[in-house]
Design a protein around this motif. Sequence first.
Motif, PDB file in Angstrom:
ATOM      1  N   SER A 173       0.831  -1.215   0.000  1.00 13.80           N
ATOM      2  CA  SER A 173       0.000   0.000   0.000  1.00 13.80           C
ATOM      3  C   SER A 173       0.858   1.254   0.000  1.00 13.80           C
ATOM      4  N   GLU A 174       1.912   1.261   0.810  1.00 12.45           N
ATOM      5  CA  GLU A 174       2.786   2.433   0.886  1.00 12.45           C
ATOM      6  C   GLU A 174       3.501   2.678  -0.450  1.00 12.45           C
ATOM      7  N   LEU A 175       3.973   1.608  -1.078  1.00  9.09           N
ATOM      8  CA  LEU A 175       4.657   1.766  -2.364  1.00  9.09           C
ATOM      9  C   LEU A 175       3.719   2.313  -3.427  1.00  9.09           C
ATOM     10  N   THR A 201      10.209   0.430 -10.612  1.00  8.69           N
ATOM     11  CA  THR A 201       9.056  -0.384 -10.992  1.00  8.69           C
ATOM     12  C   THR A 201       8.739  -1.312  -9.831  1.00  8.69           C
ATOM     13  N   VAL A 202       7.554  -1.147  -9.259  1.00 12.98           N
ATOM     14  CA  VAL A 202       7.162  -1.945  -8.091  1.00 12.98           C
ATOM     15  C   VAL A 202       6.146  -3.000  -8.516  1.00 12.98           C
ATOM     16  N   PRO A 203       5.917  -4.026  -7.692  1.00  8.28           N
ATOM     17  CA  PRO A 203       4.956  -5.068  -8.055  1.00  8.28           C
ATOM     18  C   PRO A 203       3.577  -4.475  -8.345  1.00  8.28           C
ATOM     19  N   PRO A 204       2.942  -4.851  -9.455  1.00  7.81           N
ATOM     20  CA  PRO A 204       1.644  -4.286  -9.812  1.00  7.81           C
ATOM     21  C   PRO A 204       0.504  -4.763  -8.924  1.00  7.81           C
ATOM     22  N   THR A 205       0.663  -5.955  -8.325  1.00  2.36           N
ATOM     23  CA  THR A 205      -0.324  -6.475  -7.389  1.00  2.36           C
ATOM     24  C   THR A 205       0.391  -6.859  -6.098  1.00  2.36           C
ATOM     25  N   CYS A 206      -0.382  -6.969  -5.030  1.00  6.65           N
ATOM     26  CA  CYS A 206       0.231  -7.275  -3.729  1.00  6.65           C
ATOM     27  C   CYS A 206       0.816  -8.681  -3.733  1.00  6.65           C
ATOM     28  N   PRO A 207       2.107  -8.819  -3.442  1.00  8.22           N
ATOM     29  CA  PRO A 207       2.711 -10.160  -3.390  1.00  8.22           C
ATOM     30  C   PRO A 207       2.046 -11.021  -2.317  1.00  8.22           C
ATOM     31  N   ARG A 208       1.996 -12.306  -2.584  1.00  8.82           N
ATOM     32  CA  ARG A 208       1.494 -13.257  -1.584  1.00  8.82           C
ATOM     33  C   ARG A 208       2.644 -13.891  -0.821  1.00  8.82           C
ATOM     34  N   SER A 241      12.706   6.516   2.552  1.00  9.56           N
ATOM     35  CA  SER A 241      14.058   6.544   1.994  1.00  9.56           C
ATOM     36  C   SER A 241      14.036   6.303   0.486  1.00  9.56           C
ATOM     37  N   LEU A 242      13.161   5.435   0.027  1.00  8.09           N
ATOM     38  CA  LEU A 242      13.010   5.232  -1.419  1.00  8.09           C
ATOM     39  C   LEU A 242      12.572   6.530  -2.101  1.00  8.09           C
ATOM     40  N   GLU A 243      11.640   7.214  -1.487  1.00  4.06           N
ATOM     41  CA  GLU A 243      11.175   8.491  -2.052  1.00  4.06           C
ATOM     42  C   GLU A 243      12.299   9.524  -2.057  1.00  4.06           C
ATOM     43  N   GLU A 244      13.042   9.578  -0.958  1.00  6.47           N
ATOM     44  CA  GLU A 244      14.162  10.520  -0.866  1.00  6.47           C
ATOM     45  C   GLU A 244      15.188  10.250  -1.955  1.00  6.47           C
ATOM     46  N   TRP A 245      15.496   8.976  -2.178  1.00  5.85           N
ATOM     47  CA  TRP A 245      16.482   8.621  -3.201  1.00  5.85           C
ATOM     48  C   TRP A 245      15.998   9.035  -4.587  1.00  5.85           C
ATOM     49  N   CYS A 246      14.731   8.807  -4.865  1.00  4.38           N
ATOM     50  CA  CYS A 246      14.186   9.176  -6.177  1.00  4.38           C
ATOM     51  C   CYS A 246      14.306  10.679  -6.421  1.00  4.38           C
ATOM     52  N   LEU A 247      13.972  11.473  -5.426  1.00  8.22           N
ATOM     53  CA  LEU A 247      14.075  12.922  -5.572  1.00  8.22           C
ATOM     54  C   LEU A 247      15.527  13.352  -5.727  1.00  8.22           C
ATOM     55  N   GLN A 248      16.405  12.710  -4.980  1.00  4.94           N
ATOM     56  CA  GLN A 248      17.834  13.028  -5.076  1.00  4.94           C
ATOM     57  C   GLN A 248      18.369  12.701  -6.465  1.00  4.94           C
ATOM     58  N   ARG A 249      18.006  11.520  -7.008  1.00  2.00           N
ATOM     59  CA  ARG A 249      18.463  11.135  -8.348  1.00  2.00           C
ATOM     60  C   ARG A 249      17.888  12.062  -9.414  1.00  2.00           C
TER      61      ARG A 249
END
Length: 428
Positions: free
Chosen positions: A315-317, A331-338, A397-405
């Motif tokens: 949900s957060e991703l 690119t994140v999983p399109p559906t929730c992993p089981r 942290s993932l969001e921070e890295w994306c903005l930094q890149r």
Amino acid sequence: MDDDPTDSPLETRLRTLLQRRQAHSTLRTLTTTTPHQTDFSSNDFLSLATSAHLKTAFLAELAAAQLPLGSGGSRLLDGNSPYAENLEREIADFHGASAGLLFNSGFDANAGFFACVPQAGDVVVYDELIHASVHDGMRLSRAGSRVPFRHNCVQDLRRVLGACVEGVRARKGHVIVAVETVYSMDGDLAPLQEIVETVEEVLPKGMGYVVIDEAHSTGVLGPRGRGLVCALGLERRVFARLHTFGKALACGGAIILGSSVLRLYLINYARPLIYTTFLSYPALAAIRASYSLLQNGHTVQLAAHLRALIQNLYSELHTLTINTTFRALLTVPPTCPRSPIFSIQLAEPKILAKFLQDKGMMVRAVVPPTVPEGTSRVRICLHAGNTEADIGKLVASLEEWCLQRRDERVEEKTGAAAKRRGFASAQL
């Protein structure tokens, strides 16, 4: 890796191959984890490796059993024992199987099985992402052919099976279908019910045999961690199953479950079993201790918490995917992993992994040849010991890295444009 004048001709050749990998950023090296980092990397899905309950159960088992240390040899010589055979029966009963045979590792079990079970005239049909241990075994087997089908694609499996029926029938052979329940790099589950039904529909009775690697589902999926086969009630419709103990169960070794005939055949023909010293007694005690936690229900709440964390991270991703910068880089999983495994694909996995490690999180990059070209990733594994706060920090942290890149790329483009303008002015 610099050249070394003391290398022998063979070492010079080996060094050249290593340098080639280094030049392509695919050189593997051993690393150690940093203390106190949040674990988003290991396969310790239930966090039993640090569990006081498991340690207590293990020490109690050692004290009660009064066992020696080493097994003393191969199981066909002095390494066998009533303790090992009783443990095999207990595990087989837990998973609803007729019999089981312990191996020193999942790799040994897969390699041994696929090297000796397929017979001349047989065909091994396998998911294209099947584990390397299965490939190693297949290469040594007497099977007439080995045919992949597209990953988790039941339609392509049906096509492959249909194409080989007549040839196999003419040779009076068999078709062995090899799949995993959870694929370790992507975290996706096999459509196991549909796979079994397709094999039964397409192949004549007695021709098709489904073999399932449950390494990453053991302890996590199914009633009390029995695996996906038990969750779907397919125990009597599959030929063999592999369960390993080095992931969610926090010990080592593996077991192949199947019929008593299969067990005896592997004892006679599986070379990784025959020609190696068997597991030590403390290793066997650790396996029994881990299974005691599954059997008494101790891990039920751990697995439930893990499922909640999986949903939370997903949900957060996907909240972040609203951000175009995030979508452009990751690119994140399109559906929730089981399963607890998340594959986040990107062009610069090693840079992102280092960024997260510097922030106190153990996350590792996975690049070719471990995964196919074009699918480099960071592999995030969740654990029952993780918290929602851990996940919040990871996502932030993932969001921070994306903005930094993004900002770094803008600066790079601005600098390059300025250089081009300066060069053009100089020409005038």
